[in-house]
Scaffold this active site. Sequence first.
Site, PDB file in Angstrom:
ATOM      1  N   ALA A  96       0.873  -1.184   0.000  1.00  0.00           N
ATOM      2  CA  ALA A  96       0.000   0.000   0.000  1.00  0.00           C
ATOM      3  C   ALA A  96       0.909   1.233   0.000  1.00  0.00           C
ATOM      4  CB  ALA A  96      -0.974  -0.011   1.173  1.00  0.00           C
ATOM      5  N   HIS A 135       3.142   4.556  -0.517  1.00  0.00           N
ATOM      6  CA  HIS A 135       2.881   5.998  -0.622  1.00  0.00           C
ATOM      7  C   HIS A 135       4.234   6.711  -0.711  1.00  0.00           C
ATOM      8  CE1 HIS A 135       4.030   5.883   3.576  1.00  0.00           C
ATOM      9  NE2 HIS A 135       3.043   5.038   3.833  1.00  0.00           N
ATOM     10  N   HIS A 143       7.188   5.631   1.560  1.00  0.00           N
ATOM     11  CA  HIS A 143       7.969   4.483   1.085  1.00  0.00           C
ATOM     12  C   HIS A 143       8.866   4.901  -0.081  1.00  0.00           C
ATOM     13  CE1 HIS A 143       4.190   2.339   2.591  1.00  0.00           C
ATOM     14  NE2 HIS A 143       5.140   1.820   3.339  1.00  0.00           N
ATOM     15  N   GLY A 191      12.068   4.277   8.066  1.00  0.00           N
ATOM     16  CA  GLY A 191      11.475   5.602   8.233  1.00  0.00           C
ATOM     17  C   GLY A 191      11.357   5.983   9.706  1.00  0.00           C
ATOM     18  N   GLN A 203      10.466   1.361  16.251  1.00  0.00           N
ATOM     19  CA  GLN A 203      10.834   0.226  15.391  1.00  0.00           C
ATOM     20  C   GLN A 203      12.281   0.364  14.909  1.00  0.00           C
ATOM     21  OE1 GLN A 203       8.155  -1.726  12.400  1.00  0.00           O
ATOM     22  NE2 GLN A 203       9.282  -0.466  10.963  1.00  0.00           N
ATOM     23  N   MET A 222       2.119  10.339   6.281  1.00  0.00           N
ATOM     24  CA  MET A 222       1.647   9.324   5.334  1.00  0.00           C
ATOM     25  C   MET A 222       1.730   7.950   5.982  1.00  0.00           C
ATOM     26  SD  MET A 222       2.899  10.499   1.643  1.00  0.00           S
ATOM     27  CE  MET A 222       2.497  12.131   1.046  1.00  0.00           C
ATOM     28  N   SER A 223       0.700   7.166   5.756  1.00  0.00           N
ATOM     29  CA  SER A 223       0.646   5.819   6.324  1.00  0.00           C
ATOM     30  C   SER A 223      -0.305   4.984   5.481  1.00  0.00           C
ATOM     31  CB  SER A 223       0.122   5.891   7.761  1.00  0.00           C
ATOM     32  OG  SER A 223      -0.287   4.609   8.190  1.00  0.00           O
TER      33      SER A 223
HETATM   34  P1  AMP Z   1       5.368  -0.148   6.397  1.00  0.00           P
HETATM   35  O1  AMP Z   1       4.984  -0.502   5.010  1.00  0.00           O
HETATM   36  O2  AMP Z   1       4.361   0.673   7.117  1.00  0.00           O
HETATM   37  O3  AMP Z   1       5.838  -1.344   7.193  1.00  0.00           O
HETATM   38  O4  AMP Z   1       6.635   0.808   6.275  1.00  0.00           O
HETATM   39  C1  AMP Z   1       7.785   0.431   5.578  1.00  0.00           C
HETATM   40  C2  AMP Z   1       8.877   1.438   5.841  1.00  0.00           C
HETATM   41  O5  AMP Z   1       8.452   2.723   5.407  1.00  0.00           O
HETATM   42  C3  AMP Z   1       9.208   1.573   7.343  1.00  0.00           C
HETATM   43  O6  AMP Z   1      10.611   1.741   7.498  1.00  0.00           O
HETATM   44  C4  AMP Z   1       8.465   2.817   7.729  1.00  0.00           C
HETATM   45  O7  AMP Z   1       9.020   3.495   8.833  1.00  0.00           O
HETATM   46  C5  AMP Z   1       8.587   3.650   6.462  1.00  0.00           C
HETATM   47  N1  AMP Z   1       7.525   4.667   6.409  1.00  0.00           N
HETATM   48  C6  AMP Z   1       6.205   4.471   6.595  1.00  0.00           C
HETATM   49  N2  AMP Z   1       5.546   5.646   6.511  1.00  0.00           N
HETATM   50  C7  AMP Z   1       6.481   6.594   6.281  1.00  0.00           C
HETATM   51  C8  AMP Z   1       6.438   8.020   6.119  1.00  0.00           C
HETATM   52  N3  AMP Z   1       5.295   8.703   6.170  1.00  0.00           N
HETATM   53  N4  AMP Z   1       7.597   8.670   5.895  1.00  0.00           N
HETATM   54  C9  AMP Z   1       8.787   7.999   5.855  1.00  0.00           C
HETATM   55  N5  AMP Z   1       8.886   6.657   6.004  1.00  0.00           N
HETATM   56  C10 AMP Z   1       7.756   5.967   6.219  1.00  0.00           C
END
Ligand code: AMP
Length: 285
Positions: free
Chosen positions: A32, A34, A37, A148, A154, A185-186
């Site tokens: 997903a 954004h 990532h 991130g 984490q 962003m999430s």
């Molecule tokens: P996730 O897909 O949520 O497991 O995130 C994958 C990686 O992207 C992790 O290292 C997160 O910390 C990073 N990440 C998620 N959201 C953001 C953001 N808004 N800005 C920067 N890095 C992010």
Amino acid sequence: MILFKRPDDLIDFIQKKRKSIIKIGFVPTMGALHQGHISLINKSKSENDITICSIFVNPTQFNNPNDFEKYPITIEADIEQLELNGCDILFMPSVDDIYPENFQKNNFELGYLDAILEGKHRSGHFQGVCMVVKRLLEIVNCDVLYLGQKDYQQCMVIKKMATDLKIPVEIKISPTIREKNGLAMSSRNKRLNETQKESALVIFEVLCFLKENIFEINIDDLKETSMEKLIAKGFDVDYLEITDEILNPIAKAEKKQTIVALIAASIGDVRLIDNMMLNNANKAE
Ligand code: AMP
């Protein structure tokens, strides 16, 4: 972009590439995708010969089965974004690939990190995170791992695991990417309806309020006002904490200290986390 589904195929491919001197950057994700990532992909691309992104919704890190089932999946759009941004390799394993029958579960010694904030509110979460990251690192055999700051705790957990297990990887942490209105962003934002999205802006507002006032108002009062702001917008707050760089809560703000504010709160059945550095003692004046 080359898509790998089976770990052995990717391991073979990397072994062959390793015969020449190359540097490999790795961005693990749960999809997903954004701009948060993509910022990590771009950073890796600018610093490495090959950038690998993984998409794997890791069941072992979800303490809440409902959250796992509802995790957004947008594979086609993800592939398009990765191609558009020049990612070299996408690794998209199945659960059985990552956790085969003979998989040896470790118990990761995370100390206080497993007992506070996310560790306290999501029992077993960081054990699951370490389990998957260790396994992914064994497969991708990268030089640099990109994470991130959005997931501050984490990052600390993964750094500790890599150090403790002597995994030879450099870990780089990139700043949180936000919408224009400040919302971090999430992938979980996709589950917010319009009203909830509007309400969610309060998280960034509170973080900014804390940053503006950290040396003006005492911490207890700051926390109380912040909680009121979050609750007024309909949030159920897991924690709102003000800590030093290594996540020890502080009672008094001092200018020579790094100070971080961290929030986890739910609206409806969507749980959001965010954080902001209120004072960076490591930054040169
Ligand atoms: P996730 O897909 O949520 O497991 O995130 C994958 C990686 O992207 C992790 O290292 C997160 O910390 C990073 N990440 C998620 N959201 C953001 C953001 N808004 N800005 C920067 N890095 C992010």
